[in-house]
Scaffold this motif. Structure first.
Motif, short mmCIF file in Angstrom:
data_model
loop_
_atom_site.label_atom_id
_atom_site.label_comp_id
_atom_site.label_asym_id
_atom_site.label_seq_id
_atom_site.Cartn_x
_atom_site.Cartn_y
_atom_site.Cartn_z
N THR A 117 14.48 1.46 47.79
CA THR A 117 14.37 2.69 47.03
C THR A 117 14.52 3.75 48.19
N LEU A 118 14.89 4.81 47.54
CA LEU A 118 15.22 6.19 48.15
C LEU A 118 13.76 6.67 48.90
N THR A 161 12.02 11.04 47.50
CA THR A 161 12.50 11.09 46.13
C THR A 161 11.46 10.69 44.92
N GLU A 194 13.34 11.19 39.81
CA GLU A 194 14.45 11.33 40.23
C GLU A 194 15.15 9.65 40.61
N GLN A 195 14.19 8.86 40.94
CA GLN A 195 14.67 7.33 41.33
C GLN A 195 15.07 6.78 40.20
N HIS A 253 16.54 8.42 37.47
CA HIS A 253 17.87 8.87 36.99
C HIS A 253 18.90 8.68 37.70
N LYS A 254 18.53 8.45 39.10
CA LYS A 254 19.60 8.20 40.23
C LYS A 254 20.19 6.66 39.56
N ARG A 255 19.47 5.92 39.09
CA ARG A 255 20.00 4.40 38.82
C ARG A 255 20.37 4.54 37.47
N SER A 274 21.48 7.02 35.78
CA SER A 274 22.76 7.60 35.41
C SER A 274 24.29 6.76 35.57
N CYS A 286 14.73 -0.35 34.78
CA CYS A 286 14.58 1.16 35.17
C CYS A 286 13.20 1.47 34.64
N TYR A 311 10.05 2.63 36.87
CA TYR A 311 9.49 3.92 36.85
C TYR A 311 8.04 3.87 36.39
N ARG A 354 6.49 12.32 45.74
CA ARG A 354 7.84 12.02 46.77
C ARG A 354 7.22 11.21 47.93
#
Length: 222
Positions: free
Chosen positions: A18-19, A22, A26-27, A29-31, A33, A67, A71, A221
């Motif tokens: 994972t990032l 973040t 955000e994690q 929506h990053k995937r 999207s 996702c 989440y 974060r």
């Protein structure tokens, strides 16, 4: 004899995928999207063979559930790590045990209590999400979802009911495509579009609930 699972090692490996720095939202929506962009390509590209398009559309529900699960595990982590009253409600969860060896490793590996506990429960359907979130929050999670403002022209109860039904459909489709050959089951563009819309609404609405439960001042974060 079956080998004992190393939960902390699993958590460290998952964290590495994972990032950093973040938020959970955000994690997601990053995937997600990228899943939405993939769907737009399948919808607009006319040169794709019909059978191939149908097969690739099956990924929409699979990616959506991945996702959603990611989440909500992050949400459970953040609620518990936020502190009281959520950490006090952990005792309501089933089969959560910490031995001395685990406690020592949590400290040495810099794994939080929330990170550890969020890794343990099964999240394989919407009922699992509601049960776990309700116990940690100390209130019925679906009831909180229903109180979030939606479209002013449609009653909240109606929207929430349809949302829950649509998310159940996402989980059902994912189960079929992951565990069955199901060559006769053919997802449509409309169904996939509905699954995307429901997933986005469900997660974004949940985020609105969590923002109220965890006011600014503490961050999610990593």
């Amino acid at each position: 004899m079956a080998k004992k699972r190393d939960y902390i090692q699993e958590i460290l490996e998952k964290r590495s995928r994972t990032l950093r720095r973040t938020t959970r939202h955000e994690q997601f929506h990053k995937r997600y999207s990228l899943i939405m962009t993939s769907f737009d390509f399948l919808r607009s590209e006319k040169q794709i063979d019909r059978d191939i398009r149908v097969e690739l559309l099956k990924y929409i529900s699979i990616g959506s559930v991945a996702c959603i699960e990611g989440y909500f595990r992050a949400s459970i982590r953040d609620l518990i790590d936020y502190g009281s009253p959520f950490i006090d409600n952990v005792k309501e969860l089933e089969n959560i045990k910490l031995d001395i060896e685990t406690i020592i490793r949590l400290d040495s590996e810099k794994v939080s209590i929330g990170e550890f506990i969020s890794h343990l429960p099964s999240i394989s359907n919407l009922e699992d999400i509601n049960r776990i979130m309700s116990k940690i929050i100390g209130d019925d999670f679906f009831d909180l979802i229903k109180k979030i403002e939606y479209d002013e022209f449609e009653p909240l109860e109606d929207i929430a009911k349809h949302l829950i039904e649509d998310i159940q459909s996402v989980f059902r489709s994912r189960h079929i495509y992951c565990h069955e050959i199901a060559v006769k089951t053919k997802p449509t563009l409309q169904q996939s579009d509905d699954h995307i819309g429901a997933t986005l609404t469900f997660v974004d609405t949940t985020e609105a609930v969590l923002q109220k439960l965890m006011p600014s001042g503490k961050t999610d974060r990593r």
